[in-house]
Design a protein around this motif. Structure first.
Motif, PDB file in Angstrom:
ATOM      1  N   THR A 141      32.487  42.533  54.671  1.00 32.63           N
ATOM      2  CA  THR A 141      32.565  42.653  53.215  1.00 32.63           C
ATOM      3  C   THR A 141      33.780  41.920  52.689  1.00 32.63           C
ATOM      4  N   ARG A 176      33.050  38.269  52.449  1.00 32.84           N
ATOM      5  CA  ARG A 176      32.195  37.951  51.303  1.00 32.84           C
ATOM      6  C   ARG A 176      33.010  37.928  50.016  1.00 32.84           C
ATOM      7  N   LEU A 177      33.915  38.888  49.867  1.00 37.29           N
ATOM      8  CA  LEU A 177      34.751  38.946  48.665  1.00 37.29           C
ATOM      9  C   LEU A 177      35.675  37.731  48.576  1.00 37.29           C
ATOM     10  N   LEU A 191      35.284  34.760  50.024  1.00 38.46           N
ATOM     11  CA  LEU A 191      34.497  33.546  49.775  1.00 38.46           C
ATOM     12  C   LEU A 191      34.025  33.490  48.324  1.00 38.46           C
ATOM     13  N   HIS A 192      33.730  34.658  47.744  1.00 41.38           N
ATOM     14  CA  HIS A 192      33.369  34.714  46.322  1.00 41.38           C
ATOM     15  C   HIS A 192      34.532  34.223  45.460  1.00 41.38           C
ATOM     16  N   LEU A 193      35.731  34.685  45.782  1.00 37.62           N
ATOM     17  CA  LEU A 193      36.902  34.263  45.013  1.00 37.62           C
ATOM     18  C   LEU A 193      37.163  32.771  45.160  1.00 37.62           C
ATOM     19  N   ARG A 235      35.024  30.526  45.317  1.00 34.40           N
ATOM     20  CA  ARG A 235      34.068  29.787  44.488  1.00 34.40           C
ATOM     21  C   ARG A 235      34.386  29.897  43.005  1.00 34.40           C
ATOM     22  N   GLN A 236      35.309  30.811  42.629  1.00 33.90           N
ATOM     23  CA  GLN A 236      35.630  31.020  41.223  1.00 33.90           C
ATOM     24  C   GLN A 236      36.670  30.004  40.747  1.00 33.90           C
ATOM     25  N   ASP A 257      40.405  32.266  36.762  1.00 33.71           N
ATOM     26  CA  ASP A 257      39.793  33.584  36.905  1.00 33.71           C
ATOM     27  C   ASP A 257      40.464  34.381  38.017  1.00 33.71           C
ATOM     28  N   VAL A 258      40.742  33.717  39.127  1.00 33.29           N
ATOM     29  CA  VAL A 258      41.394  34.380  40.262  1.00 33.29           C
ATOM     30  C   VAL A 258      42.827  34.776  39.886  1.00 33.29           C
TER      31      VAL A 258
END
Length: 205
Positions: free
Chosen positions: A28, A31-32, A34-36, A38-39, A43-44
């Protein structure tokens, strides 16, 4: 030394930090992270700033010990609330759970835990003395013990009941046992919790 499992040591460090969060495993966390990635950077950065500002500036209400942005939380400072009734809860999540029922209009007192000798938590580790001081001030007519129906919750409730025994004019009640024995308050559904608040009963030794 960090044992690298990913192509980037920076990624590995971020995953390790996210994996420290409760209920978040390494998959998890990955995933979090890798999500960041892509932002958008802005935003980060807003997320990081919000977390840092929260940690630095959020404080505890000096009256009830709930979290607050100021010395006194919005609930304690709301003149529309019934200041003669205080609902004693274990933690901040329980305040939110009771508020979500929309069945209670008094004030709160957050203990910060329950008595648990196995975990090394005694009465002095909790906000019990400050509760006694609030009752001793003379404005409180009822104390509602809204603690989980566990052995630790019952032990804490009994201890508070004995500490408040000298204040004979203060009613001490306990929420109705619509909450199953062994359940934590924050996991109860809102209807059950709301009825438990409304149908509270006097605390008996």
């Amino acid at each position: 030394m960090i044992q690298q499992q990913y192509p980037s040591q920076l990624l590995e460090r971020a995953v390790q930090e996210f994996a420290k969060l409760p209920g978040v495993g390494r998959k998890t966390a990955l995933r979090l992270v890798l999500h960041l990635l892509r932002q958008e950077t802005a935003d980060v950065e807003r997320l990081a700033q919000a977390i840092t500002q929260m940690k630095r500036e959020v404080r505890h209400c000096r009256v009830c010990h709930n979290i607050s942005d100021s010395d006194v939380c919005p609930i304690c400072s709301d003149s529309r609330r019934d200041a003669s009734t205080v609902c004693v809860v274990e933690n901040i999540q329980d305040v939110m759970a009771v508020e979500n029922t929309q069945q209670y209009n008094g004030l709160y007192h957050v203990l910060g835990g329950v008595i648990s000798p196995m975990d090394g938590i005694g009465p002095s580790d909790l906000e019990i003395d400050s509760l006694v001081a609030r009752v001793g001030a003379g404005d409180i007519k009822e104390v509602i013990l809204a603690l989980g129906s566990t052995m630790e919750g019952d032990t804490t409730g009994f201890y508070i009941f004995r500490k408040l025994a000298p204040y004979a004019d203060v009613r001490i009640s306990i929420i109705a046992r619509g909450i199953s024995v062994g359940d934590e308050l924050e996991y109860a559904d809102e209807v059950t919790l709301g009825r438990s608040i409304l149908n509270r009963t006097p605390f008996k030794e």
